[in-house]
Design an enzyme around this catalytic site. Sequence first.
Site, PDB file in Angstrom:
ATOM      1  N   ARG A   1     114.782  86.365  65.315  1.00  0.00           N
ATOM      2  CA  ARG A   1     113.516  87.036  64.638  1.00  0.00           C
ATOM      3  C   ARG A   1     112.568  85.810  64.422  1.00  0.00           C
ATOM      4  O   ARG A   1     112.551  84.936  63.808  1.00  0.00           O
ATOM      5  CB  ARG A   1     114.009  87.513  62.895  1.00  0.00           C
ATOM      6  CG  ARG A   1     114.784  88.833  62.864  1.00  0.00           C
ATOM      7  CD  ARG A   1     115.219  89.319  61.698  1.00  0.00           C
ATOM      8  NE  ARG A   1     114.395  89.001  60.633  1.00  0.00           N
ATOM      9  CZ  ARG A   1     114.448  89.494  59.316  1.00  0.00           C
ATOM     10  NH1 ARG A   1     115.562  90.428  59.081  1.00  0.00           N
ATOM     11  NH2 ARG A   1     113.799  89.371  58.372  1.00  0.00           N
TER      12      ARG A   1
ATOM     13  N   ARG B   1     120.900  83.306  60.584  1.00  0.00           N
ATOM     14  CA  ARG B   1     120.160  84.754  60.786  1.00  0.00           C
ATOM     15  C   ARG B   1     119.194  84.368  62.084  1.00  0.00           C
ATOM     16  O   ARG B   1     119.214  85.324  63.037  1.00  0.00           O
ATOM     17  CB  ARG B   1     119.576  85.265  59.613  1.00  0.00           C
ATOM     18  CG  ARG B   1     119.175  86.551  60.031  1.00  0.00           C
ATOM     19  CD  ARG B   1     118.702  87.314  58.718  1.00  0.00           C
ATOM     20  NE  ARG B   1     117.359  86.710  58.177  1.00  0.00           N
ATOM     21  CZ  ARG B   1     116.455  87.211  57.141  1.00  0.00           C
ATOM     22  NH1 ARG B   1     117.025  87.990  56.360  1.00  0.00           N
ATOM     23  NH2 ARG B   1     115.255  86.716  56.885  1.00  0.00           N
TER      24      ARG B   1
ATOM     25  N   ARG C   1     106.964  92.874  45.414  1.00  0.00           N
ATOM     26  CA  ARG C   1     106.942  91.252  45.619  1.00  0.00           C
ATOM     27  C   ARG C   1     105.853  90.528  44.549  1.00  0.00           C
ATOM     28  O   ARG C   1     105.858  89.556  44.462  1.00  0.00           O
ATOM     29  CB  ARG C   1     106.718  90.887  47.002  1.00  0.00           C
ATOM     30  CG  ARG C   1     107.899  91.141  47.965  1.00  0.00           C
ATOM     31  CD  ARG C   1     107.816  90.570  49.213  1.00  0.00           C
ATOM     32  NE  ARG C   1     109.090  90.847  50.088  1.00  0.00           N
ATOM     33  CZ  ARG C   1     109.340  90.494  51.131  1.00  0.00           C
ATOM     34  NH1 ARG C   1     108.268  89.535  51.892  1.00  0.00           N
ATOM     35  NH2 ARG C   1     110.374  91.063  51.756  1.00  0.00           N
TER      36      ARG C   1
END
Length: 195
Positions: free
Chosen positions: A133, A127, A88
């Site tokens: 999450r 999501r 990343r």
Amino acid sequence: MRVVILGLIGAGKGTQALRVASGRGIVHISTGDMFRAQAARGTELGLRARAHMERGELVPDEVTIGMLLDRISEPDAEAGFILDGFPRTAAQAEALERALAGRGLGVDVVPRIEVPQEVLLARIAKRAQLEGRSDDRPEVVAERLRAQRAGLEDVARFYEARRVLVDVDGVGSVDEVADRLAGALERVSPRMETA
């Protein structure tokens, strides 16, 4: 085949990485999944990673790199792997390059899945609703996108300089994106026909 798949959260890189791994017979390695598994087991690494993730921060390089290098040393990764969520930062990309070079290996191709921000936000919201999450909460997402965007651009430049970066349009159905990605990989590393 050793692949690094790039894309911001919500770009679909996890879904596409699983398809590539299955279709190519290589291992899918998701740093996010590794962190969540460690957190669920209550390990020191997992608790450290979870604390950073819940604040929308990136897990520190030394934690991520050490864990990943251990993972790609396992026997099931010998045939190849696709890294999802790593590197990343340019520093992580350099560390990966050094580690692989020490084994006589390198990254073969780096597909970057490109998706406009408004599409990313809609996908992440969906999501979060479906999976619950904690790292997909709206207040965390903006910070994650901001942190990821700068790093992703540096990583893309790193791999572009090595002539392994390939852009893939990430808008459309999962199958449409998969077809575009498969075409990009086929140009780099055609699958061998079996007798």
